[in-house]
Design a protein around this motif. Structure first.
Motif, mmCIF file in Angstrom:
data_model
loop_
_atom_site.group_PDB
_atom_site.id
_atom_site.type_symbol
_atom_site.label_atom_id
_atom_site.label_comp_id
_atom_site.label_asym_id
_atom_site.label_seq_id
_atom_site.Cartn_x
_atom_site.Cartn_y
_atom_site.Cartn_z
ATOM 1 N N SER A 188 0.835 -1.210 0.000
ATOM 2 C CA SER A 188 0.000 0.000 0.000
ATOM 3 C C SER A 188 0.870 1.261 0.000
ATOM 4 O O SER A 188 0.563 2.247 -0.667
ATOM 5 N N LYS A 228 -6.421 12.308 8.489
ATOM 6 C CA LYS A 228 -7.004 11.174 9.206
ATOM 7 C C LYS A 228 -6.279 9.867 8.891
ATOM 8 O O LYS A 228 -6.608 8.836 9.452
ATOM 9 N N TRP A 229 -5.318 9.929 7.977
ATOM 10 C CA TRP A 229 -4.582 8.721 7.617
ATOM 11 C C TRP A 229 -3.499 8.417 8.625
ATOM 12 O O TRP A 229 -3.201 9.203 9.508
ATOM 13 N N ASP A 230 -2.866 7.270 8.406
ATOM 14 C CA ASP A 230 -1.672 6.923 9.136
ATOM 15 C C ASP A 230 -0.560 7.853 8.650
ATOM 16 O O ASP A 230 -0.511 8.198 7.470
ATOM 17 N N ASP A 275 1.531 6.670 5.592
ATOM 18 C CA ASP A 275 0.828 6.755 4.310
ATOM 19 C C ASP A 275 0.914 8.174 3.765
ATOM 20 O O ASP A 275 1.202 8.391 2.588
ATOM 21 N N MET A 281 -5.527 0.367 5.414
ATOM 22 C CA MET A 281 -5.599 1.546 6.277
ATOM 23 C C MET A 281 -6.545 2.581 5.681
ATOM 24 O O MET A 281 -7.484 3.040 6.309
ATOM 25 N N ILE A 282 -6.281 2.905 4.392
ATOM 26 C CA ILE A 282 -7.086 3.942 3.749
ATOM 27 C C ILE A 282 -8.512 3.482 3.582
ATOM 28 O O ILE A 282 -9.450 4.252 3.761
ATOM 29 N N THR A 301 -10.304 3.921 6.648
ATOM 30 C CA THR A 301 -10.636 5.337 6.862
ATOM 31 C C THR A 301 -11.847 5.730 6.035
ATOM 32 O O THR A 301 -12.755 6.410 6.503
ATOM 33 N N MET A 346 -19.657 7.789 8.978
ATOM 34 C CA MET A 346 -19.815 9.076 9.645
ATOM 35 C C MET A 346 -20.797 9.964 8.866
ATOM 36 O O MET A 346 -21.669 10.594 9.448
#
Lengths: 503, 332
Positions: free
Chosen positions: A16, A52-54, A57, B1-2, B5, B12
């Motif tokens: 990723s 809001k991401w890591d 990333d 991860m994304i 989110t 939300m």
């Protein structure tokens, strides 16, 4: 040690992260290539949706966009005579003549390889010399920034192809425009006519987009009936001999790029211009005279601006000080991600340093791939009908200018600069020096006054500083050398020395 | 991860849609105008507080930076926008000085304080190799060789400038103030030894202090602050400083004064929740700021006190273009 290698390879082994770096680089190349859309703008927009991401990333994506964007500016500089970003102003000087000769493909190929070389020099400097270079950058005092700005102003000579007098006029006009806005020392309004719109001064991005983009589009209207130059369908991959020939120049230019990039307050735009000037002075036998399509005129600025990326990361990662506008935004985002950018960043989050180096290396490799593919399609832009191309350029210029400060006033100013640029072009005035003046004028103004205040307005001590401080002394000698080497006296001495060595 | 989110964001939004039906305001997205540029202190605070506020409001807030004119461009823009509560301003202390600096007639008296999120504290930092170990030693040295010590500043109205004026009022000394473009560049010059000390904001200097790159002499507060427990309060040596304190840069959320009550109430509630969120409190702590989370009359009183203290201080230092008296600002 092994741990560092692990951090370095993090972005290489995580699919990723790999994908994000690649995406970032690709997006960067195209955002950079579109006139008006700048890297700073792209990064600030990207950063706000990566909050809001890591953090890894986000950093991988940004490294790609940053490196790709700085490179991308060269595309339209070569093809359309419109620098896609401020760091590509010098690239247009020799790049566009090359496109007019039908050598755009080859020019982009050389630019790509040399940008990647510059990128690697910057990354290597970051990986190996970061602490050393950052403490060197701290040594620069206001007086030294003044000297750098003066050396930069001498570029007017290189940027004015026709009449030097017209070049100096254009440079002075730029400095004057740069003075508009609130005084940096006292917040007194200068040439603002009491309006809030003028307080911020004139954005040099708006001036650049107008003077280069819109002015070029207006000039092109004169040539609506002219058929486009067919681009040679030769190989884009520059042959090894060509690369080897330009490698020394590229490395020299990259060194300039790293230092200028690492200095807080100067970035890739100044680095590229200085490298171009350096090439003009040091290359004795260019492939063609400078300004008419010399490959050296592409190699120097393009190596330097990509090397400046690695340079800008140096003070950011070691000291928490931004090296340019883009790293300033990255620092802000690190806070939001809960990190503490500063001297302890490398101690407390050691992975960040090698991870960033890894991302940049990876992005640089992707840059080579994305830069060398798609050139053929891109070169076709030049062959587009003018009736489609010209309105497109003007629309993009307006969009890009608005995006810089979200301010409609900038768009009006940009259009005004477009008309000004058109008339300057028609009457043989170079527009490059205007942008140079807008960038360096305020730096010169603030540095000079800061240096004078530091010496409590005592002229004697101020002047003494030029020779007593090591950094200032080197810069002063360099400045003196540049000026003297242009006088007849120097040529005479040189001829005498040559004769003496021959006999 | 994304993907996770994205999923979270979708949930939300769906949730937000449901919540929005229960009330009239806000029924569409808001625009948040940030007074300073991307990456600056105000920008960081705005981005940190907004996600939780969006959740509480049930609408998204589109953040736009409108820097320039030390904040005057953003205040003019928000004042000119419709007073419907859909344009909000994320601002710092600067507009409170615009009147006396002759920059703009608009200040926070024209706005309703939705929330004063927090404030920073001043700290006097010196070169790491400076001979002084307390502020009084610096003052003594400055009096011995007037004008020779260099102070990094950021121009009239900036934190270093105001703190210096306060200190000078209680302990007269003479130094050469060298103005920089901001605290960041000034602190860079301090590390390079090009200036000798800076009365800085704590958020810009905290990391440098922690790393030992600069030497803290005193915090401009009545007691030591949590982030720098070993740095003495300025009132230890100069108790007269108390009359100016608490003082510091602040960050807040504002809307036009004539926005409907319903919108004001909704915004106050939303930002109250957001300012108490864990993420926001953590970020403010990391930056060395003190969370205030006040609104309405309490916030108004804070704004008025701040303006009165600061403008009259500048007036007495001879640095104003318009007297605070002419602007109707009461003397503290």
């Amino acid at each position: 040690m092994f741990q560092d290698v692990g951090y370095f390879l993090m972005a290489w082994t995580d699919p990723s992260l790999l994908l994000l770096t690649a995406l970032g680089t690709l997006a960067g190349v195209y955002v950079g290539a579109i006139p008006g859309l700048s890297v700073t703008m792209a990064v600030s927009i990207l950063i706000s949706f990566t909050f809001k991401w890591d953090v890894n990333d986000a950093l991988a994506l940004i490294a790609g966009v940053y490196l790709g964007g700085v490179y991308g500016g060269s595309r339209t500089a070569i093809l359309l005579n419109i620098p896609g970003a401020p760091s590509a102003i010098a690239t247009a000087l020799d790049g566009y003549p090359l496109a007019q000769r039908g050598e755009a493909g080859r020019a982009i190929g050389v630019t790509t390889v040399m940008s990647v070389v510059g990128g690697f020099v910057g990354i290597a400097a970051l990986a190996v010399g970061a602490p050393l270079i950052s403490s060197f950058a701290l040594m620069f005092d206001s007086r030294d920034y003044l000297l750098l700005a003066i050396i930069g102003m001498l570029l007017v000579g290189s940027l004015s192809s026709g009449s030097l007098a017209k070049g100096i006029f254009a440079g002075a006009l730029g400095v004057l425009i740069g003075m508009i806005g609130l005084d940096p020392m006292t917040a007194q309004g200068r040439f603002t006519f009491g309006t809030i719109a003028m307080m911020n001064g004139i954005s040099y991005i708006a001036a650049m987009i107008g003077l280069f983009g819109v002015a070029e589009a207006l000039v092109q209207i004169h040539h609506l009936d002219k058929t486009a130059i067919r681009q040679k369908a030769s190989s884009f991959l520059p042959d090894w001999g060509l690369v080897r020939r330009y490698l020394p120049l590229s490395l020299r230019s990259s060194a300039i790029g790293v230092v200028i990039g690492a200095l807080p307050g100067t970035g890739g735009d100044v680095a590229a211009l200085m490298a171009y000037d350096q090439a003009r002075r040091s290359v004795k036998k260019p492939s063609r005279p400078f300004g008419t399509g010399a490959y050296e005129g592409l190699v120097a600025p393009e190596s330097a601006n990509n090397a400046a990326v690695g340079g800008a990361y140096i003070p950011m990662l070691t000291l928490g000080i931004p090296g340019d506008a883009v790293t300033a935004i990255i620092i802000g985002s690190l806070y939001i991600h809960g990190l503490k950018p500063g001297p302890l960043l490398m101690v407390e989050t050691p992975h960040l340093f090698w991870f960033t180096v890894g991302c940049l290396t990876l992005a640089n490799i992707f840059l080579l791939v994305f830069g060398l593919t798609g050139i053929r399609v891109f070169s076709k832009i030049v062959e587009l009908p003018k009736g489609i191309l010209i309105p497109l350029i003007i629309v993009l210029s307006a969009v890009g200018t608005y995006a810089v400060g979200n301010n409609p006033v900038d768009v009006y100013m940009m259009l005004g600069f477009g008309v000004l640029g058109y008339f300057m072009r028609m009457y043989g005035y170079p527009v490059g020096p205007v942008v140079l003046g807008i960038i360096l004028g305020p730096l010169m103004d603030a540095s000079f006054r800061r240096a004078m205040i530091s010496e409590r307005h005592m002229v004697g001590e101020f002047l003494l500083g030029f020779v007593t401080h090591p950094v200032s002394l080197v810069l002063t000698l360099f400045l003196a050398f540049i000026v003297l080497s242009q006088t007849p006296l120097f040529g005479m001495l040189k001829r005498q020395a040559d004769r003496a060595s021959r006999s | 991860m994304i993907f996770r989110t994205l999923l979270a964001a979708t949930t939300m939004l769906v949730g937000a849609g449901l919540a929005a039906q229960a009330q009239d305001y806000p029924d569409h997205e808001l625009q948040g105008i940030i007074m300073w540029g991307a990456g600056g202190a105000t920008d960081v605070v705005a981005h940190a507080v907004t996600p939780a506020a969006e959740e509480a409001l049930g609408q998204s807030i589109v953040l736009v930076n409108r820097p320039g004119g030390t904040g005057a461009i953003s205040t003019a823009f928000v004042s000119a926008a419709p007073a419907d509560g859909y344009t909000i301003l994320y601002g710092a202390e600067n507009p409170q000085l615009h009147g006396v600096m002759g920059l703009s007639e608009i200040d926070y008296a024209d706005f309703y304080p939705v929330n004063i999120l927090g404030r920073g504290v001043g700290v006097v930092v010196a070169r790491a190799d400076a001979p002084w170990n307390s502020f009084s030693e610096l003052v003594a040295d400055a009096n011995e060789r007037p004008g020779e010590i260099k102070m990094g500043s950021t121009g009239p109205g900036g934190i270093p400038f105001v703190v210096n004026a306060m200190l000078n009022a209680v302990a007269p000394y003479e130094v050469t103030a060298v103005p920089f473009d901001g605290e960041g560049p000034a602190l860079t010059a301090l590390q390079g030894g090009h200036v000798d000390f800076i009365p800085s904001g704590i958020s810009a200097a905290a990391e440098l202090i922690r790393a030992g790159k600069v030497k803290p002499l005193a915090v401009i507060n009545t007691e030591p602050v949590e982030q720098l427990p070993n740095v003495p309060a300025i009132t230890d040596e100069y108790p007269e400083m108390e009359k100016y304190l608490p003082w510091g840069p602040f960050y807040g959320v504002f809307v036009r004064q004539d926005v409907p009550e319903e919108a004001k109430t909704a915004l106050v509630e939303a930002f109250d929740t957001a300012a108490s969120s864990e993420d926001f409190v953590e970020l403010m702590k990391n930056r060395g700021n003190i969370v205030m989370n006040i609104s309405g009359d309490e916030a108004r009183e804070f704004l008025d006190d701040w303006q009165s203290t600061t403008t009259w201080l500048l007036q007495e230092a001879g640095e104003t273009k318009v007297s605070p008296e002419d602007l109707g600002i009461p003397k503290p």
